[in-house]
Design a protein around this motif. Structure first.
Motif, PDB file in Angstrom:
ATOM      1  N   THR A   1     -21.495  36.938  16.565  1.00 50.30           N
ATOM      2  CA  THR A   1     -20.696  38.067  15.956  1.00 50.30           C
ATOM      3  C   THR A   1     -20.206  39.193  17.058  1.00 50.30           C
ATOM      4  O   THR A   1     -21.225  39.555  17.418  1.00 50.30           O
ATOM      5  N   VAL A   2     -18.902  39.209  17.062  1.00 53.31           N
ATOM      6  CA  VAL A   2     -18.521  40.226  17.956  1.00 53.31           C
ATOM      7  C   VAL A   2     -18.032  41.173  17.076  1.00 53.31           C
ATOM      8  O   VAL A   2     -17.018  41.171  16.415  1.00 53.31           O
ATOM      9  N   ARG A   3     -18.423  42.656  17.315  1.00 58.11           N
ATOM     10  CA  ARG A   3     -18.060  43.619  16.616  1.00 58.11           C
ATOM     11  C   ARG A   3     -16.544  44.101  16.512  1.00 58.11           C
ATOM     12  O   ARG A   3     -16.008  44.294  15.787  1.00 58.11           O
ATOM     13  N   ASP A   4     -16.313  44.117  17.920  1.00 57.46           N
ATOM     14  CA  ASP A   4     -14.760  44.782  18.132  1.00 57.46           C
ATOM     15  C   ASP A   4     -14.308  44.291  19.458  1.00 57.46           C
ATOM     16  O   ASP A   4     -14.718  44.606  20.601  1.00 57.46           O
ATOM     17  N   LEU A   5     -13.247  43.536  19.264  1.00 57.38           N
ATOM     18  CA  LEU A   5     -12.465  42.901  20.475  1.00 57.38           C
ATOM     19  C   LEU A   5     -11.731  43.998  21.127  1.00 57.38           C
ATOM     20  O   LEU A   5     -11.420  43.513  22.488  1.00 57.38           O
ATOM     21  N   TRP A   6     -11.753  45.170  20.798  1.00 59.90           N
ATOM     22  CA  TRP A   6     -11.233  46.360  21.593  1.00 59.90           C
ATOM     23  C   TRP A   6     -12.136  46.925  22.356  1.00 59.90           C
ATOM     24  O   TRP A   6     -11.830  47.925  22.940  1.00 59.90           O
ATOM     25  N   ASP A   7     -13.379  46.739  22.453  1.00 53.56           N
ATOM     26  CA  ASP A   7     -14.411  47.315  23.066  1.00 53.56           C
ATOM     27  C   ASP A   7     -14.766  46.399  24.357  1.00 53.56           C
ATOM     28  O   ASP A   7     -15.334  45.207  24.068  1.00 53.56           O
ATOM     29  N   ASN A   8     -14.573  47.011  25.506  1.00 48.02           N
ATOM     30  CA  ASN A   8     -15.082  46.147  26.637  1.00 48.02           C
ATOM     31  C   ASN A   8     -16.567  45.748  26.717  1.00 48.02           C
ATOM     32  O   ASN A   8     -16.740  44.518  27.244  1.00 48.02           O
TER      33      ASN A   8
ATOM     34  N   SER B   1     -18.702  45.340  23.719  1.00 49.05           N
ATOM     35  CA  SER B   1     -18.705  45.289  22.195  1.00 49.05           C
ATOM     36  C   SER B   1     -20.356  45.075  21.843  1.00 49.05           C
ATOM     37  O   SER B   1     -20.811  44.246  22.585  1.00 49.05           O
ATOM     38  N   ALA B   2     -20.637  45.669  20.650  1.00 49.29           N
ATOM     39  CA  ALA B   2     -21.941  44.875  20.098  1.00 49.29           C
ATOM     40  C   ALA B   2     -21.758  43.617  19.848  1.00 49.29           C
ATOM     41  O   ALA B   2     -20.884  43.263  19.046  1.00 49.29           O
ATOM     42  N   ILE B   3     -22.690  42.505  20.265  1.00 47.59           N
ATOM     43  CA  ILE B   3     -22.521  41.069  20.000  1.00 47.59           C
ATOM     44  C   ILE B   3     -24.022  40.633  19.466  1.00 47.59           C
ATOM     45  O   ILE B   3     -25.083  40.894  20.133  1.00 47.59           O
ATOM     46  N   HIS B   4     -24.062  40.212  18.210  1.00 51.12           N
ATOM     47  CA  HIS B   4     -25.281  39.384  17.767  1.00 51.12           C
ATOM     48  C   HIS B   4     -25.424  38.123  17.714  1.00 51.12           C
ATOM     49  O   HIS B   4     -24.129  37.365  17.409  1.00 51.12           O
TER      50      HIS B   4
ATOM     51  N   ALA C   1     -34.834  30.749  14.885  1.00 47.42           N
ATOM     52  CA  ALA C   1     -35.351  31.908  15.120  1.00 47.42           C
ATOM     53  C   ALA C   1     -35.586  32.758  13.913  1.00 47.42           C
ATOM     54  O   ALA C   1     -34.836  32.613  13.085  1.00 47.42           O
ATOM     55  N   PRO C   2     -36.632  33.395  13.799  1.00 48.75           N
ATOM     56  CA  PRO C   2     -36.942  34.372  12.776  1.00 48.75           C
ATOM     57  C   PRO C   2     -35.847  35.387  12.649  1.00 48.75           C
ATOM     58  O   PRO C   2     -35.620  36.010  13.675  1.00 48.75           O
ATOM     59  N   ARG C   3     -35.642  35.672  11.283  1.00 50.21           N
ATOM     60  CA  ARG C   3     -34.599  36.810  11.096  1.00 50.21           C
ATOM     61  C   ARG C   3     -35.186  38.138  11.492  1.00 50.21           C
ATOM     62  O   ARG C   3     -36.366  38.295  11.303  1.00 50.21           O
ATOM     63  N   PRO C   4     -34.284  38.913  11.619  1.00 53.47           N
ATOM     64  CA  PRO C   4     -35.034  40.598  11.959  1.00 53.47           C
ATOM     65  C   PRO C   4     -35.487  40.751  10.533  1.00 53.47           C
ATOM     66  O   PRO C   4     -34.959  40.558   9.487  1.00 53.47           O
ATOM     67  N   LEU C   5     -36.397  41.856  10.685  1.00 51.50           N
ATOM     68  CA  LEU C   5     -37.378  42.316   9.672  1.00 51.50           C
ATOM     69  C   LEU C   5     -36.426  42.843   8.603  1.00 51.50           C
ATOM     70  O   LEU C   5     -36.353  42.756   7.375  1.00 51.50           O
ATOM     71  N   LEU C   6     -35.307  43.998   9.105  1.00 55.06           N
ATOM     72  CA  LEU C   6     -34.618  44.561   8.168  1.00 55.06           C
ATOM     73  C   LEU C   6     -33.749  43.534   7.309  1.00 55.06           C
ATOM     74  O   LEU C   6     -33.294  43.937   6.085  1.00 55.06           O
TER      75      LEU C   6
ATOM     76  N   PRO D   1     -25.618  39.771  10.960  1.00 54.17           N
ATOM     77  CA  PRO D   1     -26.598  38.657  11.090  1.00 54.17           C
ATOM     78  C   PRO D   1     -27.333  38.553  12.595  1.00 54.17           C
ATOM     79  O   PRO D   1     -26.513  38.669  13.363  1.00 54.17           O
ATOM     80  N   GLY D   2     -28.462  38.227  12.835  1.00 51.28           N
ATOM     81  CA  GLY D   2     -29.373  37.887  14.017  1.00 51.28           C
ATOM     82  C   GLY D   2     -29.429  39.232  14.929  1.00 51.28           C
ATOM     83  O   GLY D   2     -29.720  40.495  14.438  1.00 51.28           O
ATOM     84  N   ARG D   3     -29.796  38.869  16.244  1.00 60.12           N
ATOM     85  CA  ARG D   3     -30.377  40.007  17.068  1.00 60.12           C
ATOM     86  C   ARG D   3     -29.123  40.296  18.111  1.00 60.12           C
ATOM     87  O   ARG D   3     -28.339  39.393  18.443  1.00 60.12           O
TER      88      ARG D   3
END
Length: 381
Positions: A263-270, A272-275, A281-286, A307-309
């Motif tokens: 998942t790429v959060r923002d295609l306009w961000d050089n 961007s946060a990517i999960h 793999a185990p799911r994150p606790l939250l 979803p994911g890390r």
């Protein structure tokens, strides 16, 4: 490589903001048909202003002409620059008609010149991280992609007061006339075709859903403000791309594969946060806690984490100058990539057949109401 800008409107300041990121580029000057706008731009940035377009095109020191004019002027300006022996980097789209875009690509080829196209977000750090992750097969073979280029209901904001760094007004009326798809779909298409290859067919729908864009807009002919396309890639991937001016802002991209998702959060961000979510793999606790809370409450919660890390980026050697949110793209990176490719005697990545393919897809999505469906592109790369 010396470059010259044609067009000093709103987007030109984005290019000037990121010029310092690429010391191998040298700006010879700029020209605009609006003398007052040219004076304001050149004075603000302290750069030379050409007296007319011919003076710019005949400047022997200029290697690349950067065409930042309005879309309906792209064909004429680019063709004149190529005829003058200049390489061209053109803002999207290459032309307003497919036949014109094809003619430009053929003209560049015949002249032994390169014609590259924006947007440069397909050269971003985020794109490279996704490309490397897919190549490493961490989530297996991609099957389905969701991409969004939703700009939000900007017509309800005070867009008439928006100004660039040098004082250029945001061209709201022109954006409504050209349409959200031609203006923005390229930001997603540049990612999609470089990650998954050429499109074999697409089925699209476009519509004008909000004909009343507010005071001062009633005299213009509105283009579609919503489009959705389903793209079938030769590689077997299927993608859905939406573009709009009404739904909440969303510039994300999600890749669903056999062994997980990206998942790429923002295609306009050089950067961007990517999960990444890997099936084994185990799911994150939250995420686990919120899923349990939903089951206990018997209703869906209004917010859940991506979803994911989060994927880490390699260390950045030096901080880059980028425009403020939301356009955190290194706009001049495409020009720099073109200059580097010319120096190596190679074709830039977003040039030639690839540039034509992106343009054809954007035109097909925007003009969906007038084209037979499914549409089969005649370009490829």
């Amino acid at each position: 490589m010396k470059i010259a800008l044609v067009g000093t409107g709103f987007v030109a300041d984005y290019y000037m903001t990121t010029l310092a990121n690429h010391p191998a580029l040298s700006l010879a000057g700029a020209w605009d048909r609006d003398a007052a706008r040219l004076e304001g731009f050149s004075g603000f940035h302290n750069i030379p202003a050409y007296p007319d377009l011919d003076a710019l095109l005949t400047d022997p020191t200029v290697g690349i002409v950067v065409n930042l004019t309005t879309p309906e002027s792209h064909y004429e300006i680019t063709s004149r620059a190529l005829a003058a022996g200049k390489h061209v980097y053109c803002e999207k789209p290459l032309a307003m008609e497919l036949a014109q875009a094809e003619a430009l690509i053929a003209q560049a080829h015949a002249c032994g010149l390169t014609l590259a196209t924006a947007p440069a977000n397909g050269l971003s750090d985020a794109h490279r991280l996704v490309e490397d992750t897919l190549r490493a097969a961490r989530i297996g073979t991609p099957r389905l992609v969701y991409a969004a280029m939703e700009d939000g209901p900007v017509f309800r904001e005070r867009w008439a007061s928006w100004r660039s760094r040098s004082g250029a007004p945001w061209p709201g009326l022109h954006e409504f006339e050209i349409g959200c798809t031609l203006e923005h779909a390229g930001y997603a298409l540049s990612w999609l075709v470089t990650l998954f290859g050429p499109v074999e067919s697409l089925t699209a729908f476009s519509a004008l859903t909000f004909p009343d864009k507010g005071p001062g807009t009633g005299h213009i002919t509105m283009a579609p403000d919503f489009s959705v396309g389903c793209l079938n890639f030769r590689s077997g991937v299927v993608a859905r791309l939406t573009s709009g001016l009404a739904a909440p802002r969303d510039r994300s991209l999600q890749v669903f594969a056999e062994k997980g998702s990206l998942t790429v959060r923002d295609l306009w961000d050089n950067r961007s946060a990517i999960h990444i979510e890997e099936v084994d793999a185990p799911r994150p606790l939250l995420g686990r806690l919120l899923t349990r809370a939903e089951a206990k409450l018997g209703r869906a919660l209004p917010w859940k984490p991506t979803p994911g890390r989060r994927l880490p980026y390699p260390a950045q050697p030096a901080s880059k100058g980028l425009p403020d949110y939301p356009s955190q793209i290194d706009f001049m990176r495409g020009v720099a990539d073109q200059a580097e490719a010319i120096a190596r005697g190679e074709a830039p990545r977003f040039s030639g057949a690839l540039a034509l393919h992106i343009t054809e897809l954007a035109l097909a999505l925007s003009n969906a109401r007038d084209l037979p469906q499914p549409y089969r592109p005649r370009s490829g790369f």
